[in-house]
Scaffold this motif. Structure first.
Motif, PDB file in Angstrom:
ATOM      1  N   ALA A 117       0.840  -1.209   0.000  1.00 35.08           N
ATOM      2  CA  ALA A 117       0.000   0.000   0.000  1.00 35.08           C
ATOM      3  C   ALA A 117       0.870   1.253   0.000  1.00 35.08           C
ATOM      4  O   ALA A 117       0.587   2.220  -0.722  1.00 35.08           O
ATOM      5  CB  ALA A 117      -0.932  -0.009   1.204  1.00 35.08           C
ATOM      6  N   ARG A 118       1.938   1.248   0.785  1.00 38.36           N
ATOM      7  CA  ARG A 118       2.833   2.417   0.847  1.00 38.36           C
ATOM      8  C   ARG A 118       3.562   2.617  -0.466  1.00 38.36           C
ATOM      9  O   ARG A 118       3.684   3.759  -0.948  1.00 38.36           O
ATOM     10  CB  ARG A 118       3.827   2.244   1.998  1.00 38.36           C
ATOM     11  CG  ARG A 118       4.782   3.392   2.147  1.00 38.36           C
ATOM     12  CD  ARG A 118       4.078   4.678   2.521  1.00 38.36           C
ATOM     13  NE  ARG A 118       5.051   5.743   2.699  1.00 38.36           N
ATOM     14  CZ  ARG A 118       4.800   7.015   2.517  1.00 38.36           C
ATOM     15  NH1 ARG A 118       3.584   7.411   2.191  1.00 38.36           N
ATOM     16  NH2 ARG A 118       5.738   7.909   2.681  1.00 38.36           N
ATOM     17  N   VAL A 119       4.067   1.553  -1.079  1.00 40.06           N
ATOM     18  CA  VAL A 119       4.761   1.680  -2.363  1.00 40.06           C
ATOM     19  C   VAL A 119       3.803   2.199  -3.432  1.00 40.06           C
ATOM     20  O   VAL A 119       4.161   3.068  -4.234  1.00 40.06           O
ATOM     21  CB  VAL A 119       5.379   0.325  -2.778  1.00 40.06           C
ATOM     22  CG1 VAL A 119       5.838   0.355  -4.213  1.00 40.06           C
ATOM     23  CG2 VAL A 119       6.532  -0.029  -1.859  1.00 40.06           C
ATOM     24  N   THR A 120       2.582   1.689  -3.436  1.00 40.32           N
ATOM     25  CA  THR A 120       1.581   2.166  -4.395  1.00 40.32           C
ATOM     26  C   THR A 120       1.296   3.649  -4.173  1.00 40.32           C
ATOM     27  O   THR A 120       1.195   4.424  -5.135  1.00 40.32           O
ATOM     28  CB  THR A 120       0.284   1.351  -4.247  1.00 40.32           C
ATOM     29  OG1 THR A 120       0.591  -0.029  -4.437  1.00 40.32           O
ATOM     30  CG2 THR A 120      -0.765   1.779  -5.258  1.00 40.32           C
ATOM     31  N   GLN A 121       1.188   4.067  -2.922  1.00 40.09           N
ATOM     32  CA  GLN A 121       0.947   5.472  -2.605  1.00 40.09           C
ATOM     33  C   GLN A 121       2.098   6.343  -3.111  1.00 40.09           C
ATOM     34  O   GLN A 121       1.866   7.394  -3.719  1.00 40.09           O
ATOM     35  CB  GLN A 121       0.784   5.613  -1.093  1.00 40.09           C
ATOM     36  CG  GLN A 121       0.520   7.019  -0.622  1.00 40.09           C
ATOM     37  CD  GLN A 121       0.488   7.104   0.898  1.00 40.09           C
ATOM     38  OE1 GLN A 121       1.265   6.415   1.573  1.00 40.09           O
ATOM     39  NE2 GLN A 121      -0.400   7.929   1.430  1.00 40.09           N
ATOM     40  N   LEU A 122       3.329   5.920  -2.878  1.00 42.43           N
ATOM     41  CA  LEU A 122       4.488   6.701  -3.327  1.00 42.43           C
ATOM     42  C   LEU A 122       4.562   6.763  -4.850  1.00 42.43           C
ATOM     43  O   LEU A 122       4.907   7.805  -5.418  1.00 42.43           O
ATOM     44  CB  LEU A 122       5.775   6.111  -2.752  1.00 42.43           C
ATOM     45  CG  LEU A 122       5.950   6.261  -1.240  1.00 42.43           C
ATOM     46  CD1 LEU A 122       7.164   5.493  -0.767  1.00 42.43           C
ATOM     47  CD2 LEU A 122       6.035   7.718  -0.848  1.00 42.43           C
ATOM     48  N   ARG A 123       4.246   5.670  -5.525  1.00 43.68           N
ATOM     49  CA  ARG A 123       4.254   5.676  -6.995  1.00 43.68           C
ATOM     50  C   ARG A 123       3.216   6.646  -7.544  1.00 43.68           C
ATOM     51  O   ARG A 123       3.471   7.348  -8.512  1.00 43.68           O
ATOM     52  CB  ARG A 123       4.005   4.276  -7.540  1.00 43.68           C
ATOM     53  CG  ARG A 123       5.212   3.384  -7.401  1.00 43.68           C
ATOM     54  CD  ARG A 123       4.969   2.044  -8.020  1.00 43.68           C
ATOM     55  NE  ARG A 123       6.154   1.210  -7.887  1.00 43.68           N
ATOM     56  CZ  ARG A 123       6.226  -0.033  -8.268  1.00 43.68           C
ATOM     57  NH1 ARG A 123       5.179  -0.632  -8.803  1.00 43.68           N
ATOM     58  NH2 ARG A 123       7.339  -0.714  -8.121  1.00 43.68           N
ATOM     59  N   ARG A 124       2.034   6.681  -6.928  1.00 42.74           N
ATOM     60  CA  ARG A 124       1.005   7.631  -7.384  1.00 42.74           C
ATOM     61  C   ARG A 124       1.458   9.064  -7.195  1.00 42.74           C
ATOM     62  O   ARG A 124       1.227   9.923  -8.041  1.00 42.74           O
ATOM     63  CB  ARG A 124      -0.301   7.384  -6.632  1.00 42.74           C
ATOM     64  CG  ARG A 124      -1.015   6.144  -7.086  1.00 42.74           C
ATOM     65  CD  ARG A 124      -2.316   5.976  -6.358  1.00 42.74           C
ATOM     66  NE  ARG A 124      -2.985   4.759  -6.799  1.00 42.74           N
ATOM     67  CZ  ARG A 124      -4.024   4.230  -6.205  1.00 42.74           C
ATOM     68  NH1 ARG A 124      -4.535   4.804  -5.128  1.00 42.74           N
ATOM     69  NH2 ARG A 124      -4.562   3.127  -6.670  1.00 42.74           N
ATOM     70  N   ILE A 125       2.122   9.348  -6.073  1.00 42.41           N
ATOM     71  CA  ILE A 125       2.631  10.704  -5.827  1.00 42.41           C
ATOM     72  C   ILE A 125       3.670  11.073  -6.874  1.00 42.41           C
ATOM     73  O   ILE A 125       3.653  12.182  -7.425  1.00 42.41           O
ATOM     74  CB  ILE A 125       3.216  10.800  -4.396  1.00 42.41           C
ATOM     75  CG1 ILE A 125       2.101  10.714  -3.365  1.00 42.41           C
ATOM     76  CG2 ILE A 125       4.023  12.078  -4.218  1.00 42.41           C
ATOM     77  CD1 ILE A 125       2.599  10.572  -1.932  1.00 42.41           C
ATOM     78  N   ILE A 126       4.585  10.160  -7.177  1.00 37.41           N
ATOM     79  CA  ILE A 126       5.627  10.427  -8.177  1.00 37.41           C
ATOM     80  C   ILE A 126       5.010  10.660  -9.552  1.00 37.41           C
ATOM     81  O   ILE A 126       5.390  11.594 -10.264  1.00 37.41           O
ATOM     82  CB  ILE A 126       6.648   9.266  -8.214  1.00 37.41           C
ATOM     83  CG1 ILE A 126       7.486   9.284  -6.934  1.00 37.41           C
ATOM     84  CG2 ILE A 126       7.546   9.369  -9.431  1.00 37.41           C
ATOM     85  CD1 ILE A 126       8.368   8.066  -6.770  1.00 37.41           C
ATOM     86  N   HIS A 127       4.049   9.818  -9.936  1.00 34.87           N
ATOM     87  CA  HIS A 127       3.422   9.988 -11.251  1.00 34.87           C
ATOM     88  C   HIS A 127       2.653  11.307 -11.342  1.00 34.87           C
ATOM     89  O   HIS A 127       2.671  11.978 -12.383  1.00 34.87           O
ATOM     90  CB  HIS A 127       2.492   8.804 -11.562  1.00 34.87           C
ATOM     91  CG  HIS A 127       3.210   7.554 -11.892  1.00 34.87           C
ATOM     92  ND1 HIS A 127       4.067   7.433 -12.972  1.00 34.87           N
ATOM     93  CD2 HIS A 127       3.226   6.341 -11.285  1.00 34.87           C
ATOM     94  CE1 HIS A 127       4.564   6.213 -13.019  1.00 34.87           C
ATOM     95  NE2 HIS A 127       4.071   5.517 -11.994  1.00 34.87           N
ATOM     96  N   SER A 128       1.984  11.700 -10.258  1.00 34.74           N
ATOM     97  CA  SER A 128       1.261  12.969 -10.300  1.00 34.74           C
ATOM     98  C   SER A 128       2.214  14.155 -10.379  1.00 34.74           C
ATOM     99  O   SER A 128       1.932  15.143 -11.065  1.00 34.74           O
ATOM    100  CB  SER A 128       0.329  13.089  -9.088  1.00 34.74           C
ATOM    101  OG  SER A 128       1.088  13.241  -7.909  1.00 34.74           O
TER     102      SER A 128
END
Length: 133
Positions: A117-128
């Motif tokens: 869940a944390r890795v997915t959250q960080l990836r979404r932040i980076i992509h945004s």
């Protein structure tokens, strides 16, 4: 600058290394090597060192896993006493080692879910952030 070598016979210390060497002939003062001003030559072949590879890292991981499994098997063989387990509406009797193994696997699964869940959250932040710039 000098280096003193103390022998087992002499345990006394002195503030001045020259006085210590004069008082106890067993102690010698060795002069420090002088720094060389010549450049250090590069090795003849830069490929002398064996590079680290994914296969090597995998091999180390497999060896560590095998060792862990051996320790786990020994643990399970030594803890075969049955214990009463109650969880929510279920209850029963299982070997102690199996109950602890199930609990450990459960904790591992919870940790993996939280980590994912944390890795997915960080990836979404980076992509945004990449889309904005």
């Amino acid at each position: 600058m000098s280096v003193l070598h103390r022998t087992r016979k002499s345990q006394k210390t002195s503030a001045d290394p020259a006085d210590t060497a004069a008082a106890d002939p067993a102690l010698e003062t060795i002069p420090a090597p002088e720094a060389s001003t010549e450049p250090v030559a590069a090795p003849a072949h830069s490929g002398d060192a064996v590079p680290r590879t994914r296969a090597g890292a995998t091999w180390v991981g497999v060896c560590a896993a095998a060792l862990t499994l051996v320790v786990l098997i020994v643990f399970m063989l030594q803890n075969t006493r049955r214990v009463e387990v109650n969880f929510l509406w279920m209850n029963g009797s299982v070997p102690l080692a199996l109950a602890l193994l199930i609990a450990g696997v459960g904790v591992g699964i919870v940790a993996m879910v939280i980590g994912t869940a944390r890795v997915t959250q960080l990836r979404r932040i980076i992509h945004s952030r990449q889309r904005r710039h």
